[in-house]
Design an enzyme around this catalytic site. Structure first.
Site, PDB file in Angstrom:
ATOM      1  N   HIS A   9      51.480  30.448  28.958  1.00  0.00           N
ATOM      2  CA  HIS A   9      50.118  30.970  28.847  1.00  0.00           C
ATOM      3  C   HIS A   9      49.611  30.866  27.402  1.00  0.00           C
ATOM      4  O   HIS A   9      49.774  31.798  26.616  1.00  0.00           O
ATOM      5  CB  HIS A   9      50.131  32.436  29.314  1.00  0.00           C
ATOM      6  CG  HIS A   9      48.781  33.010  29.575  1.00  0.00           C
ATOM      7  ND1 HIS A   9      48.517  33.890  30.595  1.00  0.00           N
ATOM      8  CD2 HIS A   9      47.596  32.840  28.935  1.00  0.00           C
ATOM      9  CE1 HIS A   9      47.252  34.234  30.580  1.00  0.00           C
ATOM     10  NE2 HIS A   9      46.664  33.615  29.569  1.00  0.00           N
ATOM     11  N   HIS A  32      46.183  29.535  24.990  1.00  0.00           N
ATOM     12  CA  HIS A  32      44.815  29.008  24.913  1.00  0.00           C
ATOM     13  C   HIS A  32      44.730  28.090  23.703  1.00  0.00           C
ATOM     14  O   HIS A  32      44.862  28.554  22.568  1.00  0.00           O
ATOM     15  CB  HIS A  32      43.799  30.147  24.797  1.00  0.00           C
ATOM     16  CG  HIS A  32      43.786  31.038  26.011  1.00  0.00           C
ATOM     17  ND1 HIS A  32      43.017  30.752  27.131  1.00  0.00           N
ATOM     18  CD2 HIS A  32      44.461  32.179  26.302  1.00  0.00           C
ATOM     19  CE1 HIS A  32      43.214  31.706  28.045  1.00  0.00           C
ATOM     20  NE2 HIS A  32      44.091  32.574  27.569  1.00  0.00           N
ATOM     21  N   LEU A  33      44.519  26.798  23.946  1.00  0.00           N
ATOM     22  CA  LEU A  33      44.441  25.836  22.832  1.00  0.00           C
ATOM     23  C   LEU A  33      42.998  25.510  22.462  1.00  0.00           C
ATOM     24  O   LEU A  33      42.757  24.847  21.459  1.00  0.00           O
ATOM     25  CB  LEU A  33      45.210  24.555  23.177  1.00  0.00           C
ATOM     26  CG  LEU A  33      46.735  24.704  23.264  1.00  0.00           C
ATOM     27  CD1 LEU A  33      47.386  23.382  23.670  1.00  0.00           C
ATOM     28  CD2 LEU A  33      47.314  25.192  21.942  1.00  0.00           C
ATOM     29  N   ARG A  34      42.030  25.949  23.302  1.00  0.00           N
ATOM     30  CA  ARG A  34      40.583  25.893  22.984  1.00  0.00           C
ATOM     31  C   ARG A  34      39.983  24.493  22.887  1.00  0.00           C
ATOM     32  O   ARG A  34      38.801  24.371  22.610  1.00  0.00           O
ATOM     33  CB  ARG A  34      40.283  26.635  21.679  1.00  0.00           C
ATOM     34  CG  ARG A  34      40.697  28.088  21.668  1.00  0.00           C
ATOM     35  CD  ARG A  34      39.904  28.917  22.646  1.00  0.00           C
ATOM     36  NE  ARG A  34      40.187  30.345  22.469  1.00  0.00           N
ATOM     37  CZ  ARG A  34      40.395  31.180  23.469  1.00  0.00           C
ATOM     38  NH1 ARG A  34      40.323  30.761  24.723  1.00  0.00           N
ATOM     39  NH2 ARG A  34      40.621  32.447  23.232  1.00  0.00           N
ATOM     40  N   HIS A  40      44.903  35.965  37.103  1.00  0.00           N
ATOM     41  CA  HIS A  40      44.436  36.974  36.142  1.00  0.00           C
ATOM     42  C   HIS A  40      43.953  38.140  37.003  1.00  0.00           C
ATOM     43  O   HIS A  40      42.854  38.107  37.557  1.00  0.00           O
ATOM     44  CB  HIS A  40      43.316  36.375  35.298  1.00  0.00           C
ATOM     45  CG  HIS A  40      42.622  37.350  34.388  1.00  0.00           C
ATOM     46  ND1 HIS A  40      42.619  37.217  33.022  1.00  0.00           N
ATOM     47  CD2 HIS A  40      41.901  38.459  34.648  1.00  0.00           C
ATOM     48  CE1 HIS A  40      41.928  38.213  32.488  1.00  0.00           C
ATOM     49  NE2 HIS A  40      41.476  38.978  33.447  1.00  0.00           N
ATOM     50  N   HIS A  74      50.020  38.132  32.472  1.00  0.00           N
ATOM     51  CA  HIS A  74      49.925  39.320  31.596  1.00  0.00           C
ATOM     52  C   HIS A  74      49.872  40.689  32.312  1.00  0.00           C
ATOM     53  O   HIS A  74      48.875  41.413  32.223  1.00  0.00           O
ATOM     54  CB  HIS A  74      48.744  39.199  30.634  1.00  0.00           C
ATOM     55  CG  HIS A  74      47.459  38.638  31.192  1.00  0.00           C
ATOM     56  ND1 HIS A  74      46.854  39.130  32.323  1.00  0.00           N
ATOM     57  CD2 HIS A  74      46.660  37.635  30.740  1.00  0.00           C
ATOM     58  CE1 HIS A  74      45.743  38.444  32.543  1.00  0.00           C
ATOM     59  NE2 HIS A  74      45.605  37.539  31.610  1.00  0.00           N
ATOM     60  N   ASP A 114      49.938  34.523  25.884  1.00  0.00           N
ATOM     61  CA  ASP A 114      48.478  34.672  25.979  1.00  0.00           C
ATOM     62  C   ASP A 114      47.841  34.496  24.603  1.00  0.00           C
ATOM     63  O   ASP A 114      46.880  35.197  24.248  1.00  0.00           O
ATOM     64  CB  ASP A 114      48.069  36.004  26.610  1.00  0.00           C
ATOM     65  CG  ASP A 114      46.608  35.991  27.084  1.00  0.00           C
ATOM     66  OD1 ASP A 114      45.948  34.928  26.981  1.00  0.00           O
ATOM     67  OD2 ASP A 114      46.130  37.040  27.560  1.00  0.00           O
ATOM     68  N   HIS A 117      40.469  33.175  18.272  1.00  0.00           N
ATOM     69  CA  HIS A 117      39.001  33.277  18.262  1.00  0.00           C
ATOM     70  C   HIS A 117      38.471  33.041  16.855  1.00  0.00           C
ATOM     71  O   HIS A 117      39.077  33.504  15.875  1.00  0.00           O
ATOM     72  CB  HIS A 117      38.551  34.656  18.745  1.00  0.00           C
ATOM     73  CG  HIS A 117      38.689  34.846  20.223  1.00  0.00           C
ATOM     74  ND1 HIS A 117      38.061  34.027  21.147  1.00  0.00           N
ATOM     75  CD2 HIS A 117      39.377  35.761  20.946  1.00  0.00           C
ATOM     76  CE1 HIS A 117      38.368  34.440  22.376  1.00  0.00           C
ATOM     77  NE2 HIS A 117      39.172  35.483  22.282  1.00  0.00           N
TER      78      HIS A 117
END
Ligand code: DOR
Length: 432
Positions: A56, A58-60, A177, A230, A303, A307
């Site tokens: 899990h 987030h590579l954006r 989720h 999560h 996770d 940002h």
């Protein structure tokens, strides 16, 4: 021929040996091995683990390259001891087609810091209404096996049922989720005493637990594979224990931040502590640690949610939820689970490497991950100095974002080196 001799290392924290890596594989394990003609690395008794696998991340990329790219995120992963990450689908455009998942997969190969397994969206545009083309993503070069609308819940029960049925054809899994949307309208933090005191709208435990209960029943009904993202509440752990007791094909992950932090931190109104699902109570933290220790929760997943500054350094209500976590994951697990005697290093290897690799179906094929430390296996490894402590500095991260909730904390278990198929991606704690 490339060769490395790792001298005086302790596989799974057990007896010290020398390990020779030749041409991407573990060639020899023993004591007093000769130097050979490759590079020799003195492990000084450090713990050798199989390369970590994150279910899990987030590579954006594509879309928010100002927050993270595949290049920066996978470098952060390597520094954290990871040799494979699953890249979540909530990019822009959303990873809901073969084209986007292949793009992310290729970017991972080009960066070369760790393997990138793209996650495919369950629904078109994460809209929750129309099923995405799961089959074409599964058949693509990215060979997607994990599907998730993470960030959003697949709340339509009928759609969830059909998705669970559909992925059986290619041994896929739906990673949910779990957040009942009507129960969490405007939610800002855990519903409890602190949310009442702060006047922030609460995110009640029942919103997670209701979806988990429903989805376990659905997975059992269609005899398919469900993975719960999560997990954050004591009640969720109880439900998972019940579902597993029935023999249903359900797995779950917990994040490092939910193993350590509580909703008390929201009193600072510092949005670095805003995350979804939110930080919960100490009772929940204790139940999550117990669930991870007894195997009710199968694995740890970061996770990692980078940002950009303007999205995070806002007032609490306007800030986006999420925390970075790739570089701190092993340290937090060592602190909360190993140093407290809840897990051995061998069990850490299960929960952070072999089990997540198996859930994501990365454990076979031409370039498997999560394999044991044994002769003939691919040399995906990480070397950890359990005694060496380090202080988390948000400016020192390889991630493009700095939203770590652990700034200034002293953590154990520094990652000294990471090897991806015999090639170092990290040496002396730095990018190789
Ligand atoms: O805090 C979170 N951030 N939770 C999610 O589910 C999504 C993630 C993100 O994409 O930032």
């Amino acid at each position: 021929m490339t060769s490395y001799l790792l001298r005086d290392v302790r596989p799974y924290g057990e007896a010290a040996v020398d390990v020779r890596l030749v041409d991407g594989r573990i060639a020899e394990i023993g004591t007093g091995l000769g130097d050979g003609d490759g590079r020799v690395l003195d492990g000084a008794g450090a713990v050798l683990l199989p390369g970590l696998v994150d279910l899990h991340t987030h590579l954006r990329e594509p879309g928010r390259e100002d927050a993270e790219t595949v290049e920066t995120g996978t470098l952060a992963a390597a520094l954290g001891g990871f040799t494979a990450v699953h890249a979540m689908a909530n990019t822009d455009p959303v990873a809901d087609t073969a084209g986007v998942v292949e793009q992310v997969w290729r970017l991972g190969r080009e960066a070369g810091h760790c393997d990138v397994a793209p996650v495919g969206a369950v629904t078109v545009g994460l809209g929750g209404e129309q099923m995405a083309e799961l089959g074409t993503m599964a058949d693509s070069a990215a060979r997607v096996r994990v599907f998730s609308d993470d960030g959003h819940c697949v709340s339509d029960a009928s759609l969830m049922r059909r998705a669970l049925e559909y992925v059986k054809a290619f041994d896929g899994v739906i990673a949910q989720h779990a957040q009942e949307p009507r129960l969490t309208v405007g939610a800002q933090m855990n519903e409890g005493v602190t949310s009442s005191m702060l006047g922030l709208t609460g995110w009640p435990a029942v919103a997670e637990e209701a979806i988990i209960a429903r989805d376990c029943l659905l997975a059992a009904h269609v005899d398919s594979r469900l993975h719960v993202c999560h997990v954050s509440t004591a009640g969720s752990v109880e439900l998972l224990r019940w579902a597993k007791g029935k023999g249903w094909n359900v797995t779950a992950e917990v994040t490092p931040h939910h193993l350590l932090l509580t909703d008390d931190l929201a009193r600072s109104y510092d949005p670095v502590f805003k995350v979804n699902p939110p930080l919960r109570s100490q009772t929940d933290v204790d139940a999550l640690r117990e669930g991870l220790a007894d195997g009710t929760i199968d694995c740890v997943a970061t996770d990692h949610a980078p940002h950009a500054l303007e999205d995070k350094e806002a007032e609490w209500g306007a800030a986006l939820p999420g925390m970075t976590g790739l570089e701190t994951a092993l340290g937090i697990v060592a602190l909360t689970m190993v140093e407290t005697g809840r897990l051995t290093w061998r069990q850490v290897a299960e929960r952070m490497s072999s089990t997540p690799a198996r859930i994501g179906r990365l454990d076979d094929g031409p370039q498997p991950q999560g394999r044991p430390i044994a002769v003939g296996e691919p040399a995906n490894l990480c070397l950890v100095d359990p005694a060496s402590t380090w202080t988390v500095d948000p400016r020192a991260t390889a991630s493009r974002s700095r939203n770590t909730p652990f700034a200034g904390r002293e953590l154990p278990a520094r990652v000294v080196a990471t090897f991806l198929r015999g090639r170092p991606t990290v040496l002396d704690g730095k990018p190789a």
